[in-house]
Design a protein around this motif. Structure first.
Motif, mmCIF file in Angstrom:
data_model
loop_
_atom_site.group_PDB
_atom_site.id
_atom_site.type_symbol
_atom_site.label_atom_id
_atom_site.label_comp_id
_atom_site.label_asym_id
_atom_site.label_seq_id
_atom_site.Cartn_x
_atom_site.Cartn_y
_atom_site.Cartn_z
ATOM 1 N N LEU A 72 0.861 -1.182 0.000
ATOM 2 C CA LEU A 72 0.000 0.000 0.000
ATOM 3 C C LEU A 72 0.894 1.228 0.000
ATOM 4 C CD1 LEU A 72 -2.617 -0.990 2.737
ATOM 5 C CD2 LEU A 72 -2.908 -1.100 0.269
ATOM 6 N N SER A 73 0.399 2.336 -0.507
ATOM 7 C CA SER A 73 1.211 3.553 -0.535
ATOM 8 C C SER A 73 1.443 4.094 0.872
ATOM 9 C CB SER A 73 0.565 4.618 -1.415
ATOM 10 O OG SER A 73 -0.718 4.928 -0.945
ATOM 11 N N GLU A 74 0.512 3.842 1.776
ATOM 12 C CA GLU A 74 0.703 4.195 3.178
ATOM 13 C C GLU A 74 -0.020 3.176 4.041
ATOM 14 O OE1 GLU A 74 -2.264 7.623 4.405
ATOM 15 O OE2 GLU A 74 -1.154 8.184 2.602
ATOM 16 N N VAL A 75 0.484 2.977 5.221
ATOM 17 C CA VAL A 75 -0.084 1.997 6.141
ATOM 18 C C VAL A 75 -1.248 2.645 6.886
ATOM 19 C CG1 VAL A 75 0.406 0.568 8.164
ATOM 20 C CG2 VAL A 75 2.121 0.810 6.365
ATOM 21 N N ARG A 76 -2.388 1.975 6.896
ATOM 22 C CA ARG A 76 -3.568 2.510 7.575
ATOM 23 C C ARG A 76 -3.428 2.353 9.091
ATOM 24 N NH1 ARG A 76 -6.218 -1.162 4.509
ATOM 25 N NH2 ARG A 76 -5.837 -3.246 5.234
ATOM 26 N N ALA A 77 -4.030 3.255 9.819
ATOM 27 C CA ALA A 77 -4.049 3.153 11.273
ATOM 28 C C ALA A 77 -4.844 1.916 11.681
ATOM 29 C CB ALA A 77 -4.684 4.408 11.871
ATOM 30 N N GLY A 78 -4.494 1.329 12.773
ATOM 31 C CA GLY A 78 -5.243 0.184 13.271
ATOM 32 C C GLY A 78 -4.542 -1.137 13.075
ATOM 33 N N GLY A 79 -3.448 -1.164 12.358
ATOM 34 C CA GLY A 79 -2.665 -2.387 12.230
ATOM 35 C C GLY A 79 -3.141 -3.323 11.145
ATOM 36 N N PRO A 80 -2.865 -4.613 11.303
ATOM 37 C CA PRO A 80 -3.189 -5.601 10.269
ATOM 38 C C PRO A 80 -4.678 -5.641 9.942
ATOM 39 C CG PRO A 80 -1.703 -6.548 11.865
ATOM 40 C CD PRO A 80 -2.154 -5.224 12.423
ATOM 41 N N PHE A 81 -4.961 -6.054 8.717
ATOM 42 C CA PHE A 81 -6.328 -6.176 8.224
ATOM 43 C C PHE A 81 -6.816 -7.592 8.511
ATOM 44 C CE2 PHE A 81 -9.380 -6.765 4.672
ATOM 45 C CZ PHE A 81 -10.228 -5.719 4.986
ATOM 46 N N VAL A 82 -7.930 -7.725 9.200
ATOM 47 C CA VAL A 82 -8.473 -9.019 9.596
ATOM 48 C C VAL A 82 -9.491 -9.494 8.560
ATOM 49 C CG1 VAL A 82 -9.800 -10.248 11.362
ATOM 50 C CG2 VAL A 82 -8.125 -8.508 12.037
ATOM 51 N N LEU A 83 -9.353 -10.764 8.155
ATOM 52 C CA LEU A 83 -10.302 -11.375 7.223
ATOM 53 C C LEU A 83 -11.015 -12.541 7.883
ATOM 54 C CD1 LEU A 83 -8.078 -11.282 4.068
ATOM 55 C CD2 LEU A 83 -10.405 -10.439 4.150
ATOM 56 N N GLY A 104 -16.737 1.820 12.960
ATOM 57 C CA GLY A 104 -15.846 2.258 11.894
ATOM 58 C C GLY A 104 -14.678 1.331 11.615
ATOM 59 N N ASN A 105 -14.580 0.204 12.330
ATOM 60 C CA ASN A 105 -13.523 -0.766 12.049
ATOM 61 C C ASN A 105 -13.773 -1.417 10.700
ATOM 62 O OD1 ASN A 105 -12.029 -0.822 14.661
ATOM 63 N ND2 ASN A 105 -14.049 -1.419 15.410
ATOM 64 N N GLU A 106 -12.732 -1.532 9.879
ATOM 65 C CA GLU A 106 -12.874 -2.185 8.586
ATOM 66 C C GLU A 106 -12.289 -3.589 8.660
ATOM 67 O OE1 GLU A 106 -11.640 -1.758 3.890
ATOM 68 O OE2 GLU A 106 -11.643 0.032 5.139
ATOM 69 N N LEU A 107 -13.074 -4.570 8.270
ATOM 70 C CA LEU A 107 -12.653 -5.962 8.175
ATOM 71 C C LEU A 107 -13.049 -6.479 6.803
ATOM 72 C CD1 LEU A 107 -13.532 -5.461 11.340
ATOM 73 C CD2 LEU A 107 -13.136 -7.891 11.489
ATOM 74 N N GLY A 108 -12.615 -7.675 6.495
ATOM 75 C CA GLY A 108 -12.978 -8.304 5.228
ATOM 76 C C GLY A 108 -13.538 -9.680 5.443
ATOM 77 N N VAL A 109 -14.229 -10.190 4.449
ATOM 78 C CA VAL A 109 -14.760 -11.543 4.458
ATOM 79 C C VAL A 109 -14.408 -12.147 3.106
ATOM 80 C CG1 VAL A 109 -16.806 -13.002 4.723
ATOM 81 C CG2 VAL A 109 -16.692 -10.799 5.912
ATOM 82 N N TRP A 110 -13.907 -13.391 3.109
ATOM 83 C CA TRP A 110 -13.536 -14.036 1.855
ATOM 84 C C TRP A 110 -14.193 -15.403 1.764
ATOM 85 C CZ3 TRP A 110 -10.734 -18.430 0.413
ATOM 86 C CH2 TRP A 110 -10.220 -19.190 1.470
ATOM 87 N N SER A 111 -14.306 -15.885 0.532
ATOM 88 C CA SER A 111 -14.839 -17.202 0.243
ATOM 89 C C SER A 111 -14.117 -17.725 -0.992
ATOM 90 C CB SER A 111 -16.345 -17.100 -0.048
ATOM 91 O OG SER A 111 -16.865 -18.349 -0.431
ATOM 92 N N PRO A 112 -13.889 -19.033 -1.063
ATOM 93 C CA PRO A 112 -13.212 -19.578 -2.238
ATOM 94 C C PRO A 112 -14.079 -19.527 -3.497
ATOM 95 C CG PRO A 112 -13.828 -21.348 -0.763
ATOM 96 C CD PRO A 112 -14.138 -20.056 -0.063
ATOM 97 N N GLU A 113 -15.366 -19.265 -3.367
ATOM 98 C CA GLU A 113 -16.276 -19.246 -4.528
ATOM 99 C C GLU A 113 -16.984 -17.931 -4.669
ATOM 100 O OE1 GLU A 113 -18.823 -22.576 -3.927
ATOM 101 O OE2 GLU A 113 -17.181 -23.966 -4.094
#
Length: 121
Positions: free
Chosen positions: A61-72, A112-121
């Motif tokens: 990323l061009s800059e690191v976001r506050a809050g640390g690692p991104f959780v998926l 306001g916390n940003e997280l992600g959700v992933w799926s193989p399909e």
């Protein structure tokens, strides 16, 4: 291989402004190994060896976001997870979109916390 669990924390992403430098740091400091997926992303295997499942990734990323690692989180049904996030008062911030491992989306919770959700399909 560890089975993925629906809506469990499954993967983290560490932001890096310099991917190669960041990989060297984690290799030197903790013995982590990486799977390279191009010039902007590497999967984290950790020190367990080449047969260990990935525990996360390092993304450029061009800059690191506050809050640390991104959780998926993992989802057995990504579209239903999108609906569940919206119904619970969250907001979809990005996606769903396709990526080399399947599909995913990002959301924000009511704080306001940003997280992600992933799926193989």
């Amino acid at each position: 291989m560890t089975e993925h669990q629906h809506h469990a924390i499954d993967y983290i992403e560490i932001a890096a402004t310099d991917l190669e430098r960041t990989k060297r740091f984690y290799t030197d400091a903790f013995g982590w190994r990486f799977n390279d997926y191009g010039p902007q992303y590497a999967g984290i295997q950790g020190p367990a060896g080449p047969d260990a499942p990935e525990a996360g990734g390092v993304t450029t990323l061009s800059e690191v976001r506050a809050g640390g690692p991104f959780v998926l989180l993992y989802s057995a049904d990504l579209d239903r997870s999108v609906e569940a996030v919206r119904a619970a008062g969250g907001a979809v911030a990005n996606g769903p979109y396709e990526f080399p491992g399947g599909r995913r989306f990002h959301f924000t919770d009511p704080s306001g916390n940003e997280l992600g959700v992933w799926s193989p399909e």
